[in-house]
Motif scaffolding. Sequence first.
Motif, PDB file in Angstrom:
ATOM      1  N   PHE A   6       0.837  -1.200   0.000  1.00  0.00           N
ATOM      2  CA  PHE A   6       0.000   0.000   0.000  1.00  0.00           C
ATOM      3  C   PHE A   6       0.876   1.256   0.000  1.00  0.00           C
ATOM      4  CE2 PHE A   6      -2.743   3.168   2.012  1.00  0.00           C
ATOM      5  CZ  PHE A   6      -3.915   3.005   1.279  1.00  0.00           C
ATOM      6  N   PHE A   7       1.896   1.275   0.867  1.00  0.00           N
ATOM      7  CA  PHE A   7       2.818   2.402   0.914  1.00  0.00           C
ATOM      8  C   PHE A   7       3.623   2.526  -0.381  1.00  0.00           C
ATOM      9  CE2 PHE A   7       3.161   2.302   5.834  1.00  0.00           C
ATOM     10  CZ  PHE A   7       1.904   2.891   5.914  1.00  0.00           C
ATOM     11  N   ARG A   8       4.000   1.370  -0.962  1.00  0.00           N
ATOM     12  CA  ARG A   8       4.759   1.392  -2.214  1.00  0.00           C
ATOM     13  C   ARG A   8       3.919   2.019  -3.321  1.00  0.00           C
ATOM     14  NH1 ARG A   8       7.026  -4.275  -3.947  1.00  0.00           N
ATOM     15  NH2 ARG A   8       4.785  -4.607  -4.190  1.00  0.00           N
ATOM     16  N   TYR A   9       2.652   1.748  -3.298  1.00  0.00           N
ATOM     17  CA  TYR A   9       1.746   2.373  -4.267  1.00  0.00           C
ATOM     18  C   TYR A   9       1.760   3.892  -4.111  1.00  0.00           C
ATOM     19  CZ  TYR A   9      -2.688   4.581  -5.414  1.00  0.00           C
ATOM     20  OH  TYR A   9      -3.634   5.459  -5.838  1.00  0.00           O
ATOM     21  N   PHE A  10       1.707   4.369  -2.840  1.00  0.00           N
ATOM     22  CA  PHE A  10       1.732   5.805  -2.597  1.00  0.00           C
ATOM     23  C   PHE A  10       3.026   6.431  -3.115  1.00  0.00           C
ATOM     24  CE2 PHE A  10      -1.574   5.440   0.868  1.00  0.00           C
ATOM     25  CZ  PHE A  10      -2.479   6.272   0.238  1.00  0.00           C
ATOM     26  N   PHE A  11       4.164   5.839  -2.778  1.00  0.00           N
ATOM     27  CA  PHE A  11       5.456   6.357  -3.239  1.00  0.00           C
ATOM     28  C   PHE A  11       5.508   6.393  -4.771  1.00  0.00           C
ATOM     29  CE2 PHE A  11       7.174   5.199   1.029  1.00  0.00           C
ATOM     30  CZ  PHE A  11       7.739   6.435   1.329  1.00  0.00           C
ATOM     31  N   GLY A  12       5.042   5.320  -5.391  1.00  0.00           N
ATOM     32  CA  GLY A  12       5.051   5.263  -6.843  1.00  0.00           C
ATOM     33  C   GLY A  12       4.166   6.330  -7.457  1.00  0.00           C
ATOM     34  N   TYR A  13       3.038   6.589  -6.824  1.00  0.00           N
ATOM     35  CA  TYR A  13       2.114   7.590  -7.346  1.00  0.00           C
ATOM     36  C   TYR A  13       2.746   8.982  -7.289  1.00  0.00           C
ATOM     37  CZ  TYR A  13      -2.254   9.995  -8.293  1.00  0.00           C
ATOM     38  OH  TYR A  13      -3.230  10.761  -8.874  1.00  0.00           O
ATOM     39  N   ILE A  14       3.438   9.280  -6.165  1.00  0.00           N
ATOM     40  CA  ILE A  14       4.063  10.596  -6.004  1.00  0.00           C
ATOM     41  C   ILE A  14       5.179  10.802  -7.017  1.00  0.00           C
ATOM     42  CG2 ILE A  14       5.443  12.019  -4.437  1.00  0.00           C
ATOM     43  CD1 ILE A  14       3.885  10.825  -2.130  1.00  0.00           C
ATOM     44  N   LEU A  15       5.975   9.747  -7.257  1.00  0.00           N
ATOM     45  CA  LEU A  15       7.198   9.904  -8.051  1.00  0.00           C
ATOM     46  C   LEU A  15       6.991   9.616  -9.542  1.00  0.00           C
ATOM     47  CD1 LEU A  15       9.748   8.256  -5.602  1.00  0.00           C
ATOM     48  CD2 LEU A  15       9.366  10.690  -5.967  1.00  0.00           C
ATOM     49  N   HIS A  16       6.108   8.659  -9.859  1.00  0.00           N
ATOM     50  CA  HIS A  16       6.071   8.165 -11.246  1.00  0.00           C
ATOM     51  C   HIS A  16       4.748   8.372 -11.978  1.00  0.00           C
ATOM     52  CE1 HIS A  16       9.902   6.378 -10.377  1.00  0.00           C
ATOM     53  NE2 HIS A  16       9.397   5.621  -9.423  1.00  0.00           N
ATOM     54  N   LEU A 299      -4.301   4.108   7.064  1.00  0.00           N
ATOM     55  CA  LEU A 299      -3.051   3.900   6.335  1.00  0.00           C
ATOM     56  C   LEU A 299      -2.623   5.165   5.580  1.00  0.00           C
ATOM     57  CD1 LEU A 299      -3.492   0.289   4.920  1.00  0.00           C
ATOM     58  CD2 LEU A 299      -1.855   1.057   6.646  1.00  0.00           C
ATOM     59  N   CYS A 300      -3.587   5.935   5.107  1.00  0.00           N
ATOM     60  CA  CYS A 300      -3.244   7.197   4.439  1.00  0.00           C
ATOM     61  C   CYS A 300      -2.505   8.124   5.400  1.00  0.00           C
ATOM     62  CB  CYS A 300      -4.518   7.884   3.932  1.00  0.00           C
ATOM     63  SG  CYS A 300      -5.275   7.081   2.512  1.00  0.00           S
ATOM     64  N   ILE A 362       5.740  20.406  12.993  1.00  0.00           N
ATOM     65  CA  ILE A 362       4.973  21.267  12.086  1.00  0.00           C
ATOM     66  C   ILE A 362       4.295  20.433  11.006  1.00  0.00           C
ATOM     67  CG2 ILE A 362       5.208  23.073  10.334  1.00  0.00           C
ATOM     68  CD1 ILE A 362       7.431  24.271  12.059  1.00  0.00           C
ATOM     69  N   SER A 363       5.024  19.471  10.462  1.00  0.00           N
ATOM     70  CA  SER A 363       4.450  18.590   9.442  1.00  0.00           C
ATOM     71  C   SER A 363       3.282  17.787  10.007  1.00  0.00           C
ATOM     72  CB  SER A 363       5.540  17.656   8.915  1.00  0.00           C
ATOM     73  OG  SER A 363       4.989  16.661   8.086  1.00  0.00           O
ATOM     74  N   LEU A 364       3.442  17.301  11.239  1.00  0.00           N
ATOM     75  CA  LEU A 364       2.382  16.495  11.865  1.00  0.00           C
ATOM     76  C   LEU A 364       1.099  17.294  12.033  1.00  0.00           C
ATOM     77  CD1 LEU A 364       1.458  13.924  13.363  1.00  0.00           C
ATOM     78  CD2 LEU A 364       2.468  14.888  15.440  1.00  0.00           C
ATOM     79  N   VAL A 365       1.224  18.528  12.527  1.00  0.00           N
ATOM     80  CA  VAL A 365       0.040  19.347  12.788  1.00  0.00           C
ATOM     81  C   VAL A 365      -0.710  19.644  11.488  1.00  0.00           C
ATOM     82  CG1 VAL A 365      -0.740  21.613  13.572  1.00  0.00           C
ATOM     83  CG2 VAL A 365       0.962  20.351  14.900  1.00  0.00           C
ATOM     84  N   PHE A 366       0.011  20.101  10.472  1.00  0.00           N
ATOM     85  CA  PHE A 366      -0.662  20.498   9.233  1.00  0.00           C
ATOM     86  C   PHE A 366      -1.086  19.292   8.397  1.00  0.00           C
ATOM     87  CE2 PHE A 366       1.194  24.424  10.518  1.00  0.00           C
ATOM     88  CZ  PHE A 366       0.334  25.390  10.040  1.00  0.00           C
ATOM     89  N   SER A 367      -0.395  18.179   8.530  1.00  0.00           N
ATOM     90  CA  SER A 367      -0.849  16.952   7.861  1.00  0.00           C
ATOM     91  C   SER A 367      -2.163  16.473   8.459  1.00  0.00           C
ATOM     92  CB  SER A 367       0.211  15.853   7.997  1.00  0.00           C
ATOM     93  OG  SER A 367       1.395  16.207   7.337  1.00  0.00           O
ATOM     94  N   TYR A 368      -2.288  16.653   9.779  1.00  0.00           N
ATOM     95  CA  TYR A 368      -3.533  16.229  10.425  1.00  0.00           C
ATOM     96  C   TYR A 368      -4.705  17.088   9.938  1.00  0.00           C
ATOM     97  CZ  TYR A 368      -6.907  14.857  13.932  1.00  0.00           C
ATOM     98  OH  TYR A 368      -8.037  14.390  14.556  1.00  0.00           O
ATOM     99  N   PHE A 369      -4.494  18.386   9.717  1.00  0.00           N
ATOM    100  CA  PHE A 369      -5.562  19.232   9.184  1.00  0.00           C
ATOM    101  C   PHE A 369      -6.029  18.701   7.827  1.00  0.00           C
ATOM    102  CE2 PHE A 369      -3.837  23.157  11.597  1.00  0.00           C
ATOM    103  CZ  PHE A 369      -4.505  22.739  12.741  1.00  0.00           C
ATOM    104  N   SER A 370      -5.076  18.364   6.962  1.00  0.00           N
ATOM    105  CA  SER A 370      -5.437  17.835   5.633  1.00  0.00           C
ATOM    106  C   SER A 370      -6.144  16.498   5.766  1.00  0.00           C
ATOM    107  CB  SER A 370      -4.170  17.671   4.787  1.00  0.00           C
ATOM    108  OG  SER A 370      -3.460  18.871   4.698  1.00  0.00           O
ATOM    109  N   PHE A 371      -5.632  15.650   6.662  1.00  0.00           N
ATOM    110  CA  PHE A 371      -6.234  14.336   6.849  1.00  0.00           C
ATOM    111  C   PHE A 371      -7.655  14.445   7.401  1.00  0.00           C
ATOM    112  CE2 PHE A 371      -7.014  10.848   9.889  1.00  0.00           C
ATOM    113  CZ  PHE A 371      -7.094   9.789   8.995  1.00  0.00           C
ATOM    114  N   ALA A 372      -7.859  15.379   8.360  1.00  0.00           N
ATOM    115  CA  ALA A 372      -9.194  15.547   8.931  1.00  0.00           C
ATOM    116  C   ALA A 372     -10.190  15.984   7.856  1.00  0.00           C
ATOM    117  CB  ALA A 372      -9.149  16.574  10.062  1.00  0.00           C
ATOM    118  N   HIS A 373      -9.749  16.860   6.956  1.00  0.00           N
ATOM    119  CA  HIS A 373     -10.618  17.299   5.861  1.00  0.00           C
ATOM    120  C   HIS A 373     -10.919  16.131   4.919  1.00  0.00           C
ATOM    121  CE1 HIS A 373     -12.353  20.073   2.956  1.00  0.00           C
ATOM    122  NE2 HIS A 373     -11.631  19.466   2.007  1.00  0.00           N
TER     123      HIS A 373
END
Length: 389
Positions: A6-16, A299-300, A362-373
Amino acid sequence: MKTWPFFRYFFGYILHAKTRQRLLFIAVVGLFISSFSLMVIQGIMGGLQKGLVTRSKSVHGSYLIKFDESTTESLEEIKEALKKEGAPFYAELEAEVMIKHKSFVAPAKVHGLDLMDERPGFLLDKDFQGLVMGSDLASKIKLQFLDEVQIIAPGVTDSLMGEIPRFVSESLSDYLYTELPEVDEFDIWTRVELVQNLLRQAGINQIRVFHPLSSEFRKKLEALNTEVPFRIVTWENMNEALVWSLNLETKVMLFLFISMSLLVAIAITSGLLIFYSKIRKDLMSFWILGMAQHQLIKLCFRFTLILSAVTVFLGGIAGYFSLKVLERYGHDLMPDIFVERQLPIDINFNHILLSLVIPFGISLVFSYFSFAHFRKENQSFVAIVRGIG
């Protein structure tokens, strides 16, 4: 379904992927640079501050034992205790004076040293036949080698001459340059007998200790029964303004860095919102294949945390090894006018911890805002599938 594919899919999506999210990629690079730069800045600033503190302690001493009045009777026990501890020290009679050469007058602080004690390193090769004077102070009153100068004690007068301040005359026998403006512009060192003659006082009024003392030894020292009361003053207490300034400098640097890191946080939030909207249909495919919806969403968020942690960690490692390279090979990078021609490096556990925790936090706080949305918009995959149909 296992987590790693599942994580490999995410990495592949971001890069390729053809629609890969450049904004999210920029946010990842920003996190790397944030951790890297914070590590480097703290290492260099810590080295500069440590160099200043070390130079100051080499002149002022780590501790100052101050007596309430000048004394000769209360010294032996203290000196013996310091010798047993192996702490370098010297006794002195210190006084604030005025110095005069021709028509030039300047305030100064004179230190009358007991030359029988161990001399500190910065005075080992100095000539005490006359005065050892800070270079800037000598320049201020246009004083050169072997010129005679008057040392005036405003608080001590001669009644025989109509209550005029006492003074003694002595020649300049050596210069001193410590790279500390507050020392080079005001301080004079000489034999203790000369200062005793000027002040009409016997004995000394303080002892400078050039070695860290344990809290147990300090308590033992303070418990000594001496005829003249004394107190132990630490270097931090002697230089409260400097310590406060250095702490403020560190706090302002961290505040400015956190403020700039908020730009990275905006990129993280925007990138994740776009990223989640792009992969929504792929997530529904995983759901159709049998993965629970709450597990997909979890997992996201876990992928986002792992991506941030790995990026910050790699940035910290890069910063740490860059500091080591600078420490080893960065010779004479600065011009001659700077005290530190090499970039001094001082990195400790707190620096490393801050370099990792601040960007990741800082990444954790703002990532959580995006995740909550994202979680709010995807409460039911069934409704989304129906909407597509």
